[in-house]
Design a protein around this motif. Structure first.
Motif, PDB file in Angstrom:
ATOM      1  N   CYS A 267      29.406  18.073 -17.296  1.00  0.00           N
ATOM      2  CA  CYS A 267      29.544  19.274 -18.128  1.00  0.00           C
ATOM      3  C   CYS A 267      30.942  19.880 -17.984  1.00  0.00           C
ATOM      4  CB  CYS A 267      28.485  20.296 -17.721  1.00  0.00           C
ATOM      5  SG  CYS A 267      28.613  21.854 -18.621  1.00  0.00           S
ATOM      6  N   LEU A 268      31.551  20.220 -19.111  1.00  0.00           N
ATOM      7  CA  LEU A 268      32.887  20.827 -19.131  1.00  0.00           C
ATOM      8  C   LEU A 268      32.812  22.355 -19.065  1.00  0.00           C
ATOM      9  CD1 LEU A 268      34.315  18.693 -22.100  1.00  0.00           C
ATOM     10  CD2 LEU A 268      34.457  18.174 -19.656  1.00  0.00           C
ATOM     11  N   THR A 269      31.608  22.900 -19.068  1.00  0.00           N
ATOM     12  CA  THR A 269      31.356  24.361 -19.141  1.00  0.00           C
ATOM     13  C   THR A 269      32.114  25.002 -20.306  1.00  0.00           C
ATOM     14  OG1 THR A 269      33.061  25.004 -17.530  1.00  0.00           O
ATOM     15  CG2 THR A 269      30.862  24.554 -16.655  1.00  0.00           C
ATOM     16  N   CYS A 270      32.177  24.264 -21.413  1.00  0.00           N
ATOM     17  CA  CYS A 270      32.933  24.768 -22.569  1.00  0.00           C
ATOM     18  C   CYS A 270      32.143  25.812 -23.352  1.00  0.00           C
ATOM     19  CB  CYS A 270      33.292  23.608 -23.495  1.00  0.00           C
ATOM     20  SG  CYS A 270      31.853  22.815 -24.250  1.00  0.00           S
ATOM     21  N   GLY A 271      30.806  25.789 -23.241  1.00  0.00           N
ATOM     22  CA  GLY A 271      29.976  26.762 -23.959  1.00  0.00           C
ATOM     23  C   GLY A 271      29.654  26.392 -25.394  1.00  0.00           C
ATOM     24  N   ASN A 272      30.073  25.203 -25.853  1.00  0.00           N
ATOM     25  CA  ASN A 272      29.759  24.801 -27.236  1.00  0.00           C
ATOM     26  C   ASN A 272      28.261  24.859 -27.506  1.00  0.00           C
ATOM     27  OD1 ASN A 272      32.283  24.257 -28.141  1.00  0.00           O
ATOM     28  ND2 ASN A 272      31.885  22.129 -28.677  1.00  0.00           N
ATOM     29  N   CYS A 273      27.474  24.434 -26.527  1.00  0.00           N
ATOM     30  CA  CYS A 273      26.023  24.383 -26.724  1.00  0.00           C
ATOM     31  C   CYS A 273      25.482  25.779 -27.017  1.00  0.00           C
ATOM     32  CB  CYS A 273      25.328  23.754 -25.516  1.00  0.00           C
ATOM     33  SG  CYS A 273      25.907  24.391 -23.935  1.00  0.00           S
ATOM     34  N   PHE A 306      28.092  30.013 -19.944  1.00  0.00           N
ATOM     35  CA  PHE A 306      28.971  29.031 -19.301  1.00  0.00           C
ATOM     36  C   PHE A 306      30.328  29.632 -18.953  1.00  0.00           C
ATOM     37  CE2 PHE A 306      25.834  26.227 -21.105  1.00  0.00           C
ATOM     38  CZ  PHE A 306      25.704  25.250 -20.133  1.00  0.00           C
ATOM     39  N   TYR A 326      24.986  25.378 -15.808  1.00  0.00           N
ATOM     40  CA  TYR A 326      24.124  24.546 -16.667  1.00  0.00           C
ATOM     41  C   TYR A 326      22.659  24.800 -16.326  1.00  0.00           C
ATOM     42  CZ  TYR A 326      22.110  20.924 -19.451  1.00  0.00           C
ATOM     43  OH  TYR A 326      21.338  20.266 -20.397  1.00  0.00           O
ATOM     44  N   CYS A 356      27.890  18.915 -28.207  1.00  0.00           N
ATOM     45  CA  CYS A 356      28.434  18.841 -26.845  1.00  0.00           C
ATOM     46  C   CYS A 356      29.531  17.779 -26.826  1.00  0.00           C
ATOM     47  CB  CYS A 356      27.326  18.458 -25.854  1.00  0.00           C
ATOM     48  SG  CYS A 356      27.991  18.143 -24.210  1.00  0.00           S
ATOM     49  N   PRO A 357      30.746  18.142 -26.447  1.00  0.00           N
ATOM     50  CA  PRO A 357      31.842  17.165 -26.520  1.00  0.00           C
ATOM     51  C   PRO A 357      31.644  15.958 -25.620  1.00  0.00           C
ATOM     52  CG  PRO A 357      32.565  19.188 -25.429  1.00  0.00           C
ATOM     53  CD  PRO A 357      31.209  19.464 -25.986  1.00  0.00           C
ATOM     54  N   VAL A 358      30.804  16.073 -24.596  1.00  0.00           N
ATOM     55  CA  VAL A 358      30.570  14.907 -23.732  1.00  0.00           C
ATOM     56  C   VAL A 358      29.147  14.367 -23.907  1.00  0.00           C
ATOM     57  CG1 VAL A 358      32.348  15.456 -22.054  1.00  0.00           C
ATOM     58  CG2 VAL A 358      30.070  16.452 -21.772  1.00  0.00           C
TER      59      VAL A 358
HETATM   60  S1  SF4 Z   1      28.480  21.807 -24.740  1.00  0.00           S
HETATM   61 FE1  SF4 Z   1      28.150  20.227 -23.183  1.00  0.00          FE
HETATM   62  S2  SF4 Z   1      30.000  20.275 -21.902  1.00  0.00           S
HETATM   63 FE2  SF4 Z   1      29.981  22.191 -23.095  1.00  0.00          FE
HETATM   64  S3  SF4 Z   1      28.907  23.675 -21.740  1.00  0.00           S
HETATM   65 FE3  SF4 Z   1      27.325  22.780 -23.079  1.00  0.00          FE
HETATM   66  S4  SF4 Z   1      26.496  21.045 -21.863  1.00  0.00           S
HETATM   67 FE4  SF4 Z   1      28.479  21.616 -20.910  1.00  0.00          FE
END
Ligand code: SF4
Ligand code: SF4
Length: 384
Positions: A267-273, A306, A326, A356-358
């Motif tokens: 997880c990048l903790t980007c917050g996209n989700c 996040f 997460y 989610c970018p990953v």
């Molecule tokens: S979108 Fe993916 S990478 Fe970004 S915070 Fe959510 S779970 Fe983590």
């Protein structure tokens, strides 16, 4: 079985008329349209702006448009935005403060009249998500008055799902693919040798009044039967599933699972989700001033759990690690949301998987946690 008098069959001309009737009633009509390589939600003025002939290819961290031969308008699953973009906007001014000639500051609450929206193409999972946000933002003693005003004026046209995506799991969450009550009008799209048409049902008096203004014909057995079959088939074609266990207990029982370390390593903790999720509702406040110091504004904007600052208390963030952030998000969505709001916070739309970018997949994480619990290696903390 007697026919529902509030049901009818409309064609694509009826869909076009629906947009015109709703706009003529003073509503801003928001619907799906193709823009920048995606099916996005935007203001539309006519049926020709709908994504006829476009579907989507979805996977974890992957989204592509793909052309369809059948010319269907709604054969696509949830896109990058949800309706919260309009009901619970990303950024909204709360008040302004101005210094008068006497030096005193006057604070004025922002009283921009709320928009009257008509949402065309609300998928059943998103209809459930709106119901979830209704409970969160206007269902208790502390009401978000602006959300409530927008919500009370909104006219919802649900479109049942006949083409679930590879990341959809609304069936696991009991949120689709058939539309539950809460809509003003519900449509089910049918494209076959009998033509391109929509089985339409009114869910409110306003919905019945709008339907009565459209070019339509009475419901026929073939359209209704085919529509019901398409939705039933969609339920069997979900791309993802949740483990068939009590997810609330699963979250409680796996608080110390090793899997949280595994997901934290990705997880990048980007917050996209959280931005893409139709039920995430957290916000923060930002104060801005001009250079003179005579004018100030308070804005509310979406916030993500996040974000390191989200849990900042005196002494620092309570959830400093990706692991804890997460875990907080997933256990809230699938577990503790029940304690707060009486339902799951997840409706199975799959957006968090796609965007989610990953490519972290909440269903895959839940299955892994379930396996770890079954193996007896995931010890939870008993709630106090
Ligand atoms: S979108 Fe993916 S990478 Fe970004 S915070 Fe959510 S779970 Fe983590
Ligand atoms: S957690 Fe993911 S699948 Fe569930 S409602 Fe939010 S975005 Fe959709």
């Amino acid at each position: 079985m007697p026919r529902d008098r509030s049901a009818a069959v409309i064609g694509t001309d009826g869909l076009d008329a629906l947009i015109r009737v709703l706009a003529a009633g003073g509503r801003t009509v928001i619907g799906p349209t193709v823009r920048d390589g995606a099916i996005v939600l935007a203001e539309i003025a006519g049926g020709d702006e709908l994504p006829y002939g476009w579907g989507v290819e979805l996977e974890a961290g992957h989204y592509r448009l793909r052309p369809r031969d059948d010319g269907a308008a709604f054969a696509h699953s949830a896109g990058p935005q949800s309706w919260k973009t309009y009901l619970h906007p990303q950024r909204e001014r709360q008040w302004t403060a101005d210094r008068g000639a006497d030096g005193a500051m006057t604070v004025t609450e922002d009283d921009t009249p709320p928009s009257s929206y008509a949402f065309l193409g609300v998928r059943p999972c998103d209809l459930r998500a709106i119901a979830v946000q209704d409970r969160v933002l206007s269902g208790g003693p502390h009401t978000d008055s602006r959300y409530r005003a927008r919500r009370e004026r909104a006219f919802l046209v649900a479109v049942e799902c006949t083409e679930p995506g590879a990341t959809c799991f609304c069936t696991s969450m009991g949120a689709g693919p058939a539309a539950e009550p809460g809509y003003d009008l519900a449509l089910t799209e049918v494209v076959d040798a009998g033509g391109h048409r929509f089985w339409a049902r009114a869910g409110s008096e306003e919905g019945a009044a709008v339907l009565a203004e459209l070019p339509r014909r009475p419901t026929d057995g073939a359209t209704e039967t085919t529509a019901r079959e398409r939705v039933a088939e969609a339920a069997d074609r979900m791309g993802r599933t949740m483990p068939e266990v009590d997810l609330r207990l699963l979250m409680r029982d796996t608080l110390q699972a090793e899997r949280w370390n595994d997901v934290a390593s990705r997880c990048l903790t980007c917050g996209n989700c959280t931005m893409a999720c139709p039920t995430c509702f957290c916000t923060t406040a930002e104060d801005v001033t001009d250079l003179t110091g005579d004018h100030a504004e308070r804005w509310r904007r979406w916030e993500s759990c996040f974000d390191l600052e989200f849990s900042h208390l005196p002494g620092g963030p309570v959830r400093a690690s990706g692991h804890s952030r997460y875990r907080q998000w997933a256990t809230h969505k699938l577990g503790t949301w029940y304690d707060q709001f009486g339902s799951s916070g997840c409706v199975g739309c799959g957006r968090c998987i796609v965007w989610c970018p990953v490519g972290i997949d909440i269903t895959e994480e839940a299955h892994a946690l379930n396996e770890e619990r079954a193996a007896g290696t995931a010890q939870g903390e008993a709630p106090s």
